[in-house]
Design a protein around this motif. Structure first.
Motif, mmCIF file in Angstrom:
data_model
loop_
_atom_site.group_PDB
_atom_site.id
_atom_site.type_symbol
_atom_site.label_atom_id
_atom_site.label_comp_id
_atom_site.label_asym_id
_atom_site.label_seq_id
_atom_site.Cartn_x
_atom_site.Cartn_y
_atom_site.Cartn_z
ATOM 1 N N LEU A 1 1.031 5.321 4.439
ATOM 2 C CA LEU A 1 -0.360 6.085 4.041
ATOM 3 C C LEU A 1 0.060 6.718 2.706
ATOM 4 O O LEU A 1 -1.098 6.556 1.566
ATOM 5 N N GLU A 2 0.806 7.414 2.462
ATOM 6 C CA GLU A 2 0.984 8.081 1.016
ATOM 7 C C GLU A 2 1.122 7.107 0.075
ATOM 8 O O GLU A 2 0.450 7.089 -1.041
ATOM 9 N N ASN A 3 1.731 5.712 0.304
ATOM 10 C CA ASN A 3 1.665 4.694 -0.852
ATOM 11 C C ASN A 3 0.473 4.099 -1.099
ATOM 12 O O ASN A 3 -0.090 3.933 -2.093
ATOM 13 N N ALA A 4 -0.518 4.132 0.010
ATOM 14 C CA ALA A 4 -1.686 3.755 -0.201
ATOM 15 C C ALA A 4 -2.609 4.424 -0.908
ATOM 16 O O ALA A 4 -3.358 4.202 -1.779
ATOM 17 N N ILE A 5 -2.282 5.731 -0.875
ATOM 18 C CA ILE A 5 -3.067 6.814 -1.459
ATOM 19 C C ILE A 5 -2.806 6.942 -3.018
ATOM 20 O O ILE A 5 -3.451 6.955 -3.798
ATOM 21 N N ARG A 6 -1.382 6.817 -3.112
ATOM 22 C CA ARG A 6 -0.858 7.052 -4.406
ATOM 23 C C ARG A 6 -1.244 5.827 -5.399
ATOM 24 O O ARG A 6 -1.464 5.916 -6.651
ATOM 25 N N TYR A 7 -1.321 4.479 -4.906
ATOM 26 C CA TYR A 7 -1.705 3.582 -5.664
ATOM 27 C C TYR A 7 -3.075 2.821 -5.495
ATOM 28 O O TYR A 7 -3.297 1.804 -5.612
ATOM 29 N N THR A 8 -3.929 3.664 -4.985
ATOM 30 C CA THR A 8 -5.410 3.104 -4.908
ATOM 31 C C THR A 8 -5.871 3.943 -6.013
ATOM 32 O O THR A 8 -5.973 5.296 -5.825
ATOM 33 N N LYS A 9 -6.925 3.477 -6.744
ATOM 34 C CA LYS A 9 -7.731 4.583 -7.648
ATOM 35 C C LYS A 9 -9.040 5.055 -7.112
ATOM 36 O O LYS A 9 -9.308 4.393 -6.026
ATOM 37 N N SER A 10 -9.432 6.079 -7.713
ATOM 38 C CA SER A 10 -10.558 6.805 -7.426
ATOM 39 C C SER A 10 -11.682 5.815 -6.988
ATOM 40 O O SER A 10 -11.925 5.026 -7.778
#
Length: 551
Positions: free
Chosen positions: A443-452
């Motif tokens: 989940l943290e990877n998905a948040i970290r590497y998804t733009k606003s």
């Protein structure tokens, strides 16, 4: 004309008639024992006489086949008629390949030659057909698979009517002799090819003998047919003690037993599996089926000595573990000291001082996180990563992790959704803390590497025998040429490094090992610039009894 002259002429005629009868009888006998199948045809192609060899080849008796048209016993009916017409013009047509339909419906490849029979006035009175069964010769050519060109048997015959054609039959025998010589030449070529094959075999055996890895070769009956010297050294045995034995019987040798236990009696597919041989030898075992033209010839077991690599890996793991433990203590002390400064326990600090201390505190936290990751990796390498597996529900675990990440998702203006299962999920046996860590890493990877402005969807669903978890994002994706390395230690994709410089590259490695330690599977689907979906499955309670017994 006197009576004496008349008597003399009658005697000469009688003698000539007897000579003709003798010649006819001789030719009949000769035809009967002639090794070539011979057939006499009418001008219309009707069979009017066959010899014993023709009966042997076709399976038909003279009574069964005389009177039939020649096209009735060959597959190539239109070709037969063309050849008869050609023979009428040329008198002799040789080296024609046909498929004879024998009485038992068997198809026999024959080499045939045709000759036209004509009267003194050059009128067509019929045809003469000779043929030789070349089926076995063609089978021989196919079996040896050589580049030897198929040599057409040339059978030349000049035959006349049987009553006046002894000379023609002798010519036929000469053609048979030529064919015999051609066959001898062919056999000579075969012998030459056999010599080349033997030379290649010797080269192959030399390679196997000097191969750095151990090799065990089994035939189709799973009996050992070859063992190279390297494998003999591994097992401390002699080839004479093992060759010829079925694989299960090899387990009576203590050093060979671990390998037999790994591959089983049917020599199942194994790739780079480790086995311990004695106290000081570790082998990496792989099996390869030996197949030629879709035919299974046996199996090959490859034994690679990884003792030194495992020793170095163990030393490396011990060094990392020791270093991490030694580093964690001073980092923890630094953390609490910085915390005390930030909380004002050591006096009031200025805003500028607070800003520097907070940056130092975050850097220290990243170091502690890296140290914890390294310790997790060493525990994985040592096989002691799962501590407290319990029977529990996965949905509240997922909800807890999602709630903890919700603030960060909102800060980046991301839509984080949780698609819950429609029905209550069955329970699974998991180490709760480790599963939390695995879900958190994904989940943290998905948040970290998804733009606003992007979206992240977390889902849980029940399959037949397992529970599936997935995290889908609309992030930067993973380049196709780097996807094979995603779950390896310290790997970070090139586009990830450009976007986020910080990171250890251990999160997905740890996650993969957590899932596999639970008996599950993990995989992903990704396209660069369009997002990534990570999946993992865990077995439900009924399918996990053996895992539970281990604890």
């Amino acid at each position: 004309m006197t009576n004496n002259n008349l008597d003399k002429i009658k005697k000469e005629l009688q003698k000539t008639k007897e000579d003709l009868n003798d010649i006819s009888s001789y030719l009949d006998d000769f035809s009967t024992f002639l090794p070539i199948a011979v057939c006499d045809l009418s001008p219309a192609g009707i069979i009017i006489h066959i010899n014993k060899s023709f009966e042997d080849v076709s399976g038909f008796s003279a009574l069964e086949i005389v009177g039939e048209h020649l096209t009735d016993i060959f597959l190539e009916k239109s070709k037969i008629n063309k050849i008869l017409n050609l023979t009428r013009r040329r008198e002799i047509v040789k080296n024609q390949e046909f498929t004879l339909l024998a009485k038992d419906k068997k198809e026999i490849i024959v080499n045939a030659f045709f000759s036209a029979r004509k009267s003194k006035e050059s009128n067509l009175t019929g045809y003469f057909l000779g043929m030789i069964d070349i089926s076995s010769l063609k089978e021989l050519q196919n079996e040896i698979e050589t580049k030897v060109k198929r040599k057409t048997k040339e059978l030349e015959s000049r035959t006349q009517e049987i009553a006046e054609s002894r000379t023609a039959l002798m010519n036929m025998l000469e053609d048979v002799e030529e064919s015999r010589k051609a066959l001898i030449n062919m056999l000579g070529d075969v012998e030459e090819e056999r010599g080349k094959a033997e030379e290649e075999k010797n080269k192959t055996l030399a390679v196997i003998t000097n191969f750095a890895d151990g090799l065990l070769v089994f035939d189709t009956e799973k009996k050992l047919s070859l063992i190279n010297p390297r494998a003999e050294d591994f097992f401390s045995v002699k080839s004479g003690d093992l060759v010829g034995r079925p694989i299960l019987e090899l387990s009576t040798f203590p050093t060979v037993e671990p390998v037999v236990k790994l591959v089983g009696g049917e020599i199942k597919g194994v790739f780079r599996k480790e086995v311990q041989i004695g106290e000081s030898l570790i082998l990496e075992v792989s099996t390869i089926p030996m197949i030629r033209e879709e035919e299974e010839l046996g199996a090959l077991i490859i034994l690679h000595d990884i003792t030194r690599e495992k020793m170095i890996e163990r030393m490396k793991t011990e060094f990392v573990s020791l270093s991490a433990h030694q580093l964690r203590t001073p980092l923890s002390a630094i953390k609490w000291t910085l915390r005390m400064l930030l909380d004002g326990d050591l006096g009031v600090i200025t805003d500028e001082q607070r800003d520097f201390i907070e940056k130092t505190y975050k850097s220290n936290e990243r170091m502690i996180s890296l140290i914890n990751d390294l310790l997790d990796v060493t525990r994985i390498d040592e096989g002691r990563y799962l501590y407290k597996p319990i029977l529990t529900d996965l949905e509240p675990i997922c909800q807890f992790v999602i709630n903890s990440c919700q603030e960060e998702a909102e800060r980046k203006k991301l839509k984080l959704k949780f698609k819950k299962p429609e029905e209550k999920l069955p329970k699974a046996i998991v180490d709760v803390e480790k599963i939390k860590l695995a879900i958190q890493n994904l989940l943290e990877n998905a948040i970290r590497y998804t733009k606003s402005g992007g979206e992240i969807l977390v889902s849980l669903r029940h399959l037949k025998k397992e529970i599936e978890f997935s995290v889908r994002d609309t992030g930067i994706g993973i380049p196709k040429n780097q996807q094979a390395r995603v779950f390896t230690k310290f790997f970070r994709a090139a586009n990830v490094i450009r976007m986020e410089t910080e990171g250890s590259g251990l999160g997905l490695f740890i996650t993969k090992n957590i899932i596999e330690a639970h008996g599950g599977k993990i995989w992903f689907e990704s396209e660069e610039g369009k997002g990534t979906t990570f999946y993992f499955t865990l077995p439900v309670k009924e399918e996990f009894g053996e895992f539970l017994k281990e604890f």
